[in-house]
Design a protein around this motif. Structure first.
Motif, mmCIF file in Angstrom:
data_model
loop_
_atom_site.group_PDB
_atom_site.id
_atom_site.type_symbol
_atom_site.label_atom_id
_atom_site.label_comp_id
_atom_site.label_asym_id
_atom_site.label_seq_id
_atom_site.Cartn_x
_atom_site.Cartn_y
_atom_site.Cartn_z
ATOM 1 N N HIS A 68 18.290 -94.831 -77.162
ATOM 2 C CA HIS A 68 16.699 -94.878 -77.669
ATOM 3 C C HIS A 68 16.252 -95.904 -76.920
ATOM 4 O O HIS A 68 16.165 -96.991 -76.182
ATOM 5 C CB HIS A 68 17.119 -95.864 -78.951
ATOM 6 C CG HIS A 68 15.904 -96.326 -80.333
ATOM 7 N ND1 HIS A 68 15.691 -95.698 -81.255
ATOM 8 C CD2 HIS A 68 14.028 -96.233 -79.876
ATOM 9 C CE1 HIS A 68 14.715 -95.901 -81.562
ATOM 10 N NE2 HIS A 68 13.833 -96.567 -80.765
ATOM 11 N N THR A 95 16.713 -98.364 -84.207
ATOM 12 C CA THR A 95 16.083 -97.719 -85.780
ATOM 13 C C THR A 95 17.546 -98.513 -86.884
ATOM 14 O O THR A 95 15.916 -99.193 -88.039
ATOM 15 C CB THR A 95 16.637 -95.993 -85.507
ATOM 16 O OG1 THR A 95 16.328 -95.503 -84.801
ATOM 17 C CG2 THR A 95 15.900 -96.003 -87.657
ATOM 18 N N GLU A 117 12.401 -92.438 -82.321
ATOM 19 C CA GLU A 117 13.932 -92.125 -80.560
ATOM 20 C C GLU A 117 13.663 -91.294 -80.216
ATOM 21 O O GLU A 117 13.727 -90.159 -80.554
ATOM 22 C CB GLU A 117 15.152 -91.849 -82.176
ATOM 23 C CG GLU A 117 15.140 -92.993 -82.747
ATOM 24 C CD GLU A 117 17.021 -92.395 -83.784
ATOM 25 O OE1 GLU A 117 17.520 -91.007 -83.819
ATOM 26 O OE2 GLU A 117 17.185 -93.233 -85.137
ATOM 27 N N THR A 171 19.512 -94.548 -84.562
ATOM 28 C CA THR A 171 20.620 -95.307 -83.475
ATOM 29 C C THR A 171 20.865 -97.437 -84.296
ATOM 30 O O THR A 171 20.247 -97.095 -84.922
ATOM 31 C CB THR A 171 19.883 -94.876 -82.346
ATOM 32 O OG1 THR A 171 18.604 -96.026 -83.073
ATOM 33 C CG2 THR A 171 19.417 -93.963 -81.350
#
Length: 142
Positions: free
Chosen positions: A91, A6, A45, A3
């Motif tokens: 997320h 991340t 996540e 994501t």
């Protein structure tokens, strides 16, 4: 595929971090409702907050509370806003921001194109307050 959050956590995309520990991070949003608006994001996540393991959820909320307490002092806020929405990015993320009126809760009034100097100052102000509040071990350098 990782994501956006991340990728920020991993340093692929820059972020203005104000908190970092083994469970979660917090960084300023690029479209704040008020200067100092951060998102607390678990490293894992997990799409929806209700699916977080209980210990992770408790930790994320404890960090959000510590950040909110710092925001109240650092930005002389009357209230601290908090929102979990999650439609934009799959997320979990908790928005936490300083507020002076109910109008500060209107997502349609988010600031766009905040000058870097203003965002940098807000991040530095919040980091300093978090350190003063005893959280220096979790506050990244300026």
């Amino acid at each position: 595929m990782a994501t956006l959050f991340t990728r920020i956590i991993d340093g692929e995309i820059p972020g203005r971090f104000v908190w970092s520990d083994e469970v979660c991070v917090a960084f300023l949003t690029i479209e704040p409702l008020q200067l100092g608006h951060v998102m607390v994001v678990p490293r894992a996540e997990v799409d929806q907050w209700v699916d977080l393991p209980a210990g992770v959820a408790a930790h994320v909320f404890a960090v959000a509370q510590a950040i909110g307490t710092a925001q109240r002092s650092a930005f002389d806020a009357a209230r601290i806003g908090m929102l979990i929405q999650g439609y934009e990015i799959p997320h979990t993320h908790v928005h936490v921001w300083p507020s002076r009126s109910p109008a500060d809760f209107d997502l349609g009034s988010a600031m766009r194109d905040v000058p870097d100097a203003h965002a940098d100052h807000a991040a530095a102000t919040l980091r300093a307050q978090l350190r003063a509040d005893g959280h220096a071990a979790f506050v990244p350098g300026d």
